[in-house]
Enzyme design. Sequence first.
Site, PDB file in Angstrom:
ATOM      1  N   THR A 126       0.706  -1.311   0.067  1.00 32.58           N
ATOM      2  CA  THR A 126      -0.211   0.025  -0.079  1.00 32.58           C
ATOM      3  C   THR A 126       0.876   1.222   0.108  1.00 32.58           C
ATOM      4  OG1 THR A 126      -1.766  -1.282   1.209  1.00 32.58           O
ATOM      5  CG2 THR A 126      -1.960   1.304   1.128  1.00 32.58           C
ATOM      6  N   GLY A 131      -4.636   2.549  -2.294  1.00 29.72           N
ATOM      7  CA  GLY A 131      -4.116   1.218  -1.639  1.00 29.72           C
ATOM      8  C   GLY A 131      -5.040  -0.029  -2.330  1.00 29.72           C
ATOM      9  N   SER A 132      -6.235   0.452  -2.687  1.00 29.22           N
ATOM     10  CA  SER A 132      -7.400  -0.506  -3.337  1.00 29.22           C
ATOM     11  C   SER A 132      -6.543  -0.701  -4.904  1.00 29.22           C
ATOM     12  CB  SER A 132      -8.716   0.012  -3.517  1.00 29.22           C
ATOM     13  OG  SER A 132      -9.190  -0.076  -2.123  1.00 29.22           O
ATOM     14  N   ASP A 240      -4.657 -14.254  -1.837  1.00 30.00           N
ATOM     15  CA  ASP A 240      -5.591 -15.368  -1.953  1.00 30.00           C
ATOM     16  C   ASP A 240      -5.646 -16.231  -0.624  1.00 30.00           C
ATOM     17  OD1 ASP A 240      -6.860 -14.447  -4.542  1.00 30.00           O
ATOM     18  OD2 ASP A 240      -5.752 -15.937  -5.344  1.00 30.00           O
ATOM     19  N   ARG A 311      -7.213 -22.788  -6.567  1.00 26.38           N
ATOM     20  CA  ARG A 311      -6.934 -21.448  -6.523  1.00 26.38           C
ATOM     21  C   ARG A 311      -8.284 -20.896  -5.713  1.00 26.38           C
ATOM     22  NH1 ARG A 311      -6.379 -17.202 -11.260  1.00 26.38           N
ATOM     23  NH2 ARG A 311      -7.358 -15.496 -10.315  1.00 26.38           N
ATOM     24  N   GLN A 336     -24.838  -3.175  21.805  1.00 20.48           N
ATOM     25  CA  GLN A 336     -26.241  -2.558  22.109  1.00 20.48           C
ATOM     26  C   GLN A 336     -26.868  -3.656  23.323  1.00 20.48           C
ATOM     27  OE1 GLN A 336     -27.457   0.064  20.510  1.00 20.48           O
ATOM     28  NE2 GLN A 336     -29.448   0.128  21.198  1.00 20.48           N
ATOM     29  N   GLU A 363      -6.144  -5.876   4.059  1.00 20.26           N
ATOM     30  CA  GLU A 363      -5.846  -7.088   3.290  1.00 20.26           C
ATOM     31  C   GLU A 363      -7.023  -6.930   2.060  1.00 20.26           C
ATOM     32  OE1 GLU A 363      -4.514 -10.725   3.786  1.00 20.26           O
ATOM     33  OE2 GLU A 363      -3.410  -9.963   5.676  1.00 20.26           O
TER      34      GLU A 363
HETATM   35  N1  CAA Z   1      -4.145 -14.580  -8.775  1.00 26.04           N
HETATM   36  C1  CAA Z   1      -3.283 -14.500  -9.527  1.00 26.04           C
HETATM   37  N2  CAA Z   1      -3.437 -13.565 -10.509  1.00 26.04           N
HETATM   38  C2  CAA Z   1      -4.292 -12.485 -10.657  1.00 26.04           C
HETATM   39  C3  CAA Z   1      -5.180 -12.674  -9.443  1.00 26.04           C
HETATM   40  C4  CAA Z   1      -5.373 -13.697  -8.506  1.00 26.04           C
HETATM   41  N3  CAA Z   1      -5.970 -13.853  -7.392  1.00 26.04           N
HETATM   42  N4  CAA Z   1      -5.934 -11.414  -9.476  1.00 26.04           N
HETATM   43  C5  CAA Z   1      -5.512 -10.817 -10.731  1.00 26.04           C
HETATM   44  N5  CAA Z   1      -4.424 -11.615 -11.202  1.00 26.04           N
HETATM   45  C6  CAA Z   1      -3.924 -11.098 -12.573  1.00 26.04           C
HETATM   46  C7  CAA Z   1      -4.924 -11.099 -13.603  1.00 26.04           C
HETATM   47  O1  CAA Z   1      -5.082 -12.482 -14.062  1.00 26.04           O
HETATM   48  C8  CAA Z   1      -4.192 -10.112 -14.596  1.00 26.04           C
HETATM   49  O2  CAA Z   1      -3.283 -10.919 -15.354  1.00 26.04           O
HETATM   50  P1  CAA Z   1      -3.005 -10.542 -17.031  1.00 26.04           P
HETATM   51  O3  CAA Z   1      -2.334  -9.296 -16.908  1.00 26.04           O
HETATM   52  O4  CAA Z   1      -2.132 -11.789 -17.144  1.00 26.04           O
HETATM   53  O5  CAA Z   1      -4.139 -10.672 -17.538  1.00 26.04           O
HETATM   54  C9  CAA Z   1      -3.443  -9.169 -13.697  1.00 26.04           C
HETATM   55  O6  CAA Z   1      -3.431  -9.869 -12.355  1.00 26.04           O
HETATM   56  C10 CAA Z   1      -4.279  -8.018 -13.601  1.00 26.04           C
HETATM   57  O7  CAA Z   1      -5.561  -8.170 -12.853  1.00 26.04           O
HETATM   58  P2  CAA Z   1      -7.005  -7.228 -12.807  1.00 26.04           P
HETATM   59  O8  CAA Z   1      -7.217  -6.659 -14.229  1.00 26.04           O
HETATM   60  O9  CAA Z   1      -8.064  -7.827 -12.036  1.00 26.04           O
HETATM   61  O10 CAA Z   1      -6.184  -5.948 -11.886  1.00 26.04           O
HETATM   62  P3  CAA Z   1      -6.763  -4.766 -11.338  1.00 26.04           P
HETATM   63  O11 CAA Z   1      -6.049  -3.696 -11.754  1.00 26.04           O
HETATM   64  O12 CAA Z   1      -8.174  -4.460 -11.911  1.00 26.04           O
HETATM   65  O13 CAA Z   1      -7.037  -4.759  -9.740  1.00 26.04           O
HETATM   66  C11 CAA Z   1      -7.778  -5.921  -7.523  1.00 26.04           C
HETATM   67  C12 CAA Z   1      -7.410  -6.094  -9.234  1.00 26.04           C
HETATM   68  C13 CAA Z   1      -8.346  -7.220  -7.095  1.00 26.04           C
HETATM   69  C14 CAA Z   1      -8.688  -4.480  -7.542  1.00 26.04           C
HETATM   70  C15 CAA Z   1      -6.174  -5.671  -6.788  1.00 26.04           C
HETATM   71  O14 CAA Z   1      -5.634  -4.325  -7.227  1.00 26.04           O
HETATM   72  C16 CAA Z   1      -6.548  -5.672  -5.436  1.00 26.04           C
HETATM   73  O15 CAA Z   1      -6.941  -6.796  -4.934  1.00 26.04           O
HETATM   74  N6  CAA Z   1      -6.450  -4.319  -4.547  1.00 26.04           N
HETATM   75  C17 CAA Z   1      -6.465  -4.378  -3.161  1.00 26.04           C
HETATM   76  C18 CAA Z   1      -5.197  -4.736  -2.793  1.00 26.04           C
HETATM   77  C19 CAA Z   1      -4.947  -4.911  -1.271  1.00 26.04           C
HETATM   78  O16 CAA Z   1      -5.745  -5.923  -0.944  1.00 26.04           O
HETATM   79  N7  CAA Z   1      -4.397  -4.466  -0.571  1.00 26.04           N
HETATM   80  C20 CAA Z   1      -4.059  -4.896   0.883  1.00 26.04           C
HETATM   81  C21 CAA Z   1      -2.685  -4.375   1.310  1.00 26.04           C
HETATM   82  S1  CAA Z   1      -2.005  -5.759   2.441  1.00 26.04           S
HETATM   83  C22 CAA Z   1      -2.899  -4.963   4.029  1.00 26.04           C
HETATM   84  O17 CAA Z   1      -3.831  -4.553   4.163  1.00 26.04           O
HETATM   85  C23 CAA Z   1      -1.992  -5.606   5.223  1.00 26.04           C
HETATM   86  C24 CAA Z   1      -1.204  -4.798   5.900  1.00 26.04           C
HETATM   87  O18 CAA Z   1      -0.206  -5.015   6.434  1.00 26.04           O
HETATM   88  C25 CAA Z   1      -2.147  -3.551   6.587  1.00 26.04           C
END
Ligand code: CAA
Length: 382
Positions: A126, A131-132, A240, A311, A336, A363
């Site tokens: 992040t 972040g998202s 995941d 997966r 409550q 996450e």
């Molecule tokens: N497994 C494998 N590959 C994946 C995947 C997965 N689960 N999800 C996406 N991909 C791959 C896609 O297949 C695609 O591959 P190609 O380029 O080969 O086609 C590529 O990744 C891009 O995928 P998207 O088009 O779906 O990507 P996107 O830009 O639309 O974003 C999203 C997807 C799900 C919104 C992602 O950005 C996301 O998960 N965002 C949230 C981030 C997050 O969870 N942050 C938390 C940080 S950790 C934390 O909070 C802990 C801490 O310490 C505080």
Amino acid sequence: MPDFSLSPEQESLRDLARKFARTEMAPHAAECDRTARFPEEIYRKAFELGLMNLNVPTEYGGSGLGVLDQCLIVEELAYACGGMTTSIIANCLALEPILLGGTPEQKERFLKPFCADYQFASFALTEPSGGSDAGALRTRARREGDHYVLDGEKCFITNAPHASLYTVFATVDPALRHKGVTAFVVPRTTEGVTPGKDEEKMGHRASSTGTVRFDGARVPAANRLGGEGDGFSLAMRTLDQTRTPIGSLATGIAQAALDHAAAYALKRHSFGKPIAEHQAIQIKLANMAQSIHAARLLTWHAAWKIDRGERGTLESSIAKCFASDAALHVADEALQTFGGYGYMKEYPVEKLLRDAKLTQIYEGANEIQRSVIARELLRSYE
Ligand code: CAA
């Protein structure tokens, strides 16, 4: 027919975690919450009991546990304190990219010495500007000979102020969006790496959250996980794995809230009888119990699927999203049930409400989980 029974080994893992949570964590939860203290002595004991590097195979010094085993432990720990649990399990998140994307040589080099001692690692994805939208990150990685030079800033990073190792996601070219994201293992001792101060947070106050800056930090190319551009999928595959235990963390908070509410409802009287005998309270307790049961089963199912090597993108997002929404609602209903006392810091439920809130955000915010769920779902209709 699915078999919901646990093996004797899983029962004993759960007992170990429950005993630790109730004897070592719970007595200090309120004080650490009040003072935002990072209780190193508790984390050190968790490490000594094998509760910190749960997902790392035993050959590298970890506990070698599957996701269901992790979920059983995490729910027990979170029952005592969500914040401490976040700090205890953050190594699993930070080390997962090494497990998924590291070469045998990198696993040997990073995991073995790391797991031999009590220490923290942080997952640095992040950034302040977003972040998202993980594909839009801005931390740059420029290749210079056999090194990369990292520049940028990460924020909201669990345990960052205490970590000795960071798994860092940076881009070799922002124009490539997610195809430029590249993952690196960066020791804290690297020149140009500066962890920031602890953030003051609403909940999870026994945990530590901070920034980390990279100013011309030179990282050997040998510390890159996978190839250039492999970082995004590595981050997604990591999440995941780790979102399901966050569902369990939320379930543990919710179970604690229900237990407090039910015990209070049996002893608090109004209109000449315990409030537990009023239908309004019974409906609350029944709904809370249903949500918790569903959250637990969803996390177990997601974990089971991942442990089979499948997966679990859809199932882990469902589990994390449902369980964290349930936790916030259950904690609110518990508060409550306590009425005015619930709002007072002298009672434990307002902390549970504050701790539950973060599980909807970290996450991957639940809006992102719903987007992941919808995409996975729609794919099956194409
Ligand atoms: N497994 C494998 N590959 C994946 C995947 C997965 N689960 N999800 C996406 N991909 C791959 C896609 O297949 C695609 O591959 P190609 O380029 O080969 O086609 C590529 O990744 C891009 O995928 P998207 O088009 O779906 O990507 P996107 O830009 O639309 O974003 C999203 C997807 C799900 C919104 C992602 O950005 C996301 O998960 N965002 C949230 C981030 C997050 O969870 N942050 C938390 C940080 S950790 C934390 O909070 C802990 C801490 O310490 C505080």
